[in-house]
Structures are given as C-alpha cells and as structure tokens.
Design an enzyme around this catalytic site. Sequence first.
Site, mmCIF file in Angstrom:
data_model
loop_
_atom_site.group_PDB
_atom_site.id
_atom_site.type_symbol
_atom_site.label_atom_id
_atom_site.label_comp_id
_atom_site.label_asym_id
_atom_site.label_seq_id
_atom_site.Cartn_x
_atom_site.Cartn_y
_atom_site.Cartn_z
ATOM 1 N N ARG A 1 -24.753 7.058 6.962
ATOM 2 C CA ARG A 1 -24.099 5.753 6.926
ATOM 3 C C ARG A 1 -24.225 5.104 8.297
ATOM 4 O O ARG A 1 -24.053 5.763 9.330
ATOM 5 C CB ARG A 1 -22.625 5.894 6.548
ATOM 6 C CG ARG A 1 -22.408 6.375 5.135
ATOM 7 C CD ARG A 1 -20.928 6.471 4.797
ATOM 8 N NE ARG A 1 -20.248 7.456 5.647
ATOM 9 C CZ ARG A 1 -19.029 7.911 5.413
ATOM 10 N NH1 ARG A 1 -18.340 7.459 4.368
ATOM 11 N NH2 ARG A 1 -18.468 8.798 6.213
ATOM 12 N N VAL B 1 -22.549 14.104 0.935
ATOM 13 C CA VAL B 1 -22.683 14.459 2.350
ATOM 14 C C VAL B 1 -23.645 13.457 2.968
ATOM 15 O O VAL B 1 -24.850 13.477 2.703
ATOM 16 C CB VAL B 1 -23.206 15.893 2.521
ATOM 17 C CG1 VAL B 1 -23.386 16.212 4.005
ATOM 18 C CG2 VAL B 1 -22.242 16.885 1.876
ATOM 19 N N TYR C 1 -10.772 -4.115 11.485
ATOM 20 C CA TYR C 1 -9.606 -3.222 11.511
ATOM 21 C C TYR C 1 -9.366 -2.700 12.918
ATOM 22 O O TYR C 1 -8.264 -2.809 13.476
ATOM 23 C CB TYR C 1 -9.797 -2.060 10.538
ATOM 24 C CG TYR C 1 -8.839 -0.915 10.792
ATOM 25 C CD1 TYR C 1 -7.464 -1.091 10.644
ATOM 26 C CD2 TYR C 1 -9.305 0.338 11.210
ATOM 27 C CE1 TYR C 1 -6.579 -0.046 10.908
ATOM 28 C CE2 TYR C 1 -8.424 1.377 11.464
ATOM 29 C CZ TYR C 1 -7.069 1.184 11.310
ATOM 30 O OH TYR C 1 -6.192 2.214 11.572
ATOM 31 N N ALA D 1 3.244 -0.454 9.803
ATOM 32 C CA ALA D 1 2.880 -1.415 8.757
ATOM 33 C C ALA D 1 1.573 -2.119 9.120
ATOM 34 O O ALA D 1 1.544 -2.988 9.985
ATOM 35 C CB ALA D 1 3.997 -2.437 8.569
ATOM 36 N N THR E 1 0.820 -1.213 0.000
ATOM 37 C CA THR E 1 0.000 0.000 0.000
ATOM 38 C C THR E 1 0.854 1.263 0.000
ATOM 39 O O THR E 1 0.336 2.349 -0.218
ATOM 40 C CB THR E 1 -0.944 0.036 1.221
ATOM 41 O OG1 THR E 1 -0.180 -0.027 2.422
ATOM 42 C CG2 THR E 1 -1.930 -1.122 1.186
#
Length: 334
Positions: free
Chosen positions: A278, A204, A140, A73, A38
């Site tokens: 969301r 938005v 994550y 990392a 990445t």
Amino acid sequence: MSVGKYLVTGGAGYVGSVVAQHLLEAGHQVVVLDDLSTGFREGVPAGAEFIEGRIQDAARWLDATYDGVLHFAAFSQVGESVVDPEKYWVNNVGGTTALLAAMREAGVRRLVFSSTAATYGEPVSVPLTETDPTAPTSPYGASKLAVDHMISGECHAHGLAAASLRYFNVAGAYGGCGERHDPESHLIPLVLQVAQGRREAISVYGDDYPTPDGTCVRDYIHVADLAEAHLLALDAVTSGDHLVCNLGNGNGFSVREVIGTVREVTGHPVPEVAAARRAGDPAVLVASAETARTRLGWTPTRPGLDRIVQDAWDFARHGSARGAGTVTATGGGA
C-alpha cells in the site's frame, strides 16, 4: 493523585471508555460526553454519568466543578479523511476549539489529549521520538497536529496544563471494552475476524520489506497500558506547560508475527492472501517511549503480543457484558 471530577469526551469509544473505567477504579467522578456517532452507548462504564452531546456544545455542561478534561472525541479513519477532509477539520479542529474555549470560560485548566503517531507521517528515523519532524500524510494526522499546536498556544497564553499523548497501534481489551470500529481497519481485530470465520482470509500488503520476515513492523500497545498513562499524565502536567509524549512498547511486531500469534491464541487457521504494497506504508514504525517513562513514570506492564491478542480475542468472542452509565442529559448528534 487526589480524587477529582473529570469530563471524558468521546468516552463511549474504544480508548475513551477504557480510560473512563480506569478513572472510576481510581475513585474519580467521571462524566462522559459523546454524540455516539462512532461510540457505543453500552461502552460507557457503569458508574459514569453520560451526556449525549457534541464537544462543540461542551460549554453547556462544563463548569468549575471539573478538575480536568480527557479529550478523545475525534474522527480517526485515515482513508476517510483523505476523501472527506472537511469532516475532520470541522470536528477534530473546530470541536476542540470550542472545547478549549469552554474550558477557559469555566476555569478548567487541566487537559490530556488523545493525539497520534500519524502526526509524524513518514518516519525519518526509528524509533520515533517527540523531536522528530512532524509531516502528516493525511488530513486526519494534520487535524491532530493542528490541535497539538492549538493546545500549545492555550498553555502559553492562558496557563493551561496539558499533555498530548501520541499513540501508535493500540490493541487488546479491558473490562468489557474492545475494538469494534465500523468499518474495521486495524490488523489485530481483522485477523481475529478471520479466526472467527467472519472473513475468509487476511490480506498481507507486501512481503518484500527490509524486515526479518518481509512484512511491515508496527509498535503495538495494550489499551490498558495506554489508559494508565493518561492517569499519570493528569498528575504530570503543570500550568503553562504542554507535554508531548509518544506511547508505545518501543518494540515492533511484524504482520506475520501478529497472524502467527492469532493462530496460537485462537487455535484457528488464518489463511493469508498476498497483496501489493500500500502506498505510504513504512517498513518499520516504532516509538521511543523514553519521554513517557521519564516524565510520566510510565512503563507498560502488558507488552507481550500474546497478552494483547488474548484479551482482544476474549472481547471478540464475548463482547461487553458490562452495564452502562446513567443518562443525565441529551444533546445534538454528530
């Protein structure tokens, strides 16, 4: 801080490269370890040695000549982690397990870890403090929290001196390094893409939140201020102690404030498109940085949104013109 030699894992990425540059400017010897899955080769600062390799193989290069490790990392896309969680457990947790073992074997006993506000999940209070509950809502965030726990165990059992720095919304650019994620998911670079004509409009997501203008409020911190906190953390940690610090401005800016600032800085129109809220987006997410101020002696010197956006805009238009470091070894891929 006395001059030392430091391994920067993930130092070809956004934050890692800026921290590597700050270390070099402070006179330190810097070795960047990155598999470029990445990160970007040209993002490695001139003057840093570069190893293309995986953190799982850090024992191949880490030895007693190093004074510490700054660990960036990690895979960091929240949405991706939901659909591909195993990728995050294998890399973020498994990779750090191998790194900690390599540090233990080499006798390297100083670590600064790039953690995240995603460890908290939905905030129970604002501003968030380090004693608030940790209940991540994505693999994550869970992977980063797992690493925080691993580091605590390493400190208590083996005398590691470590700091976990929990970022909120990092933005801006420094020394030719800025955001260029693929895919891009962060608000400021997305709005700048609209100003550049690379995107038709900015969505938005919700304008009926209980905030002054109805849009979500987030804590933005300049990447250079963030980098300075990492150097301070290297001096602040002590053997057997795991210091956890939030890094944020302590102030929030709404989505509409960001859009308005981009219009002012760039002089370009930024069309908006209304979209539904969301799921999981809290109305306000702002950090208390009091621990960083008292334990690190850290105060952000670039707190203004206009400065953050201006530096990000300069990078978006001009990119990196800086030379890259010297390749010293090669290793496996992602």
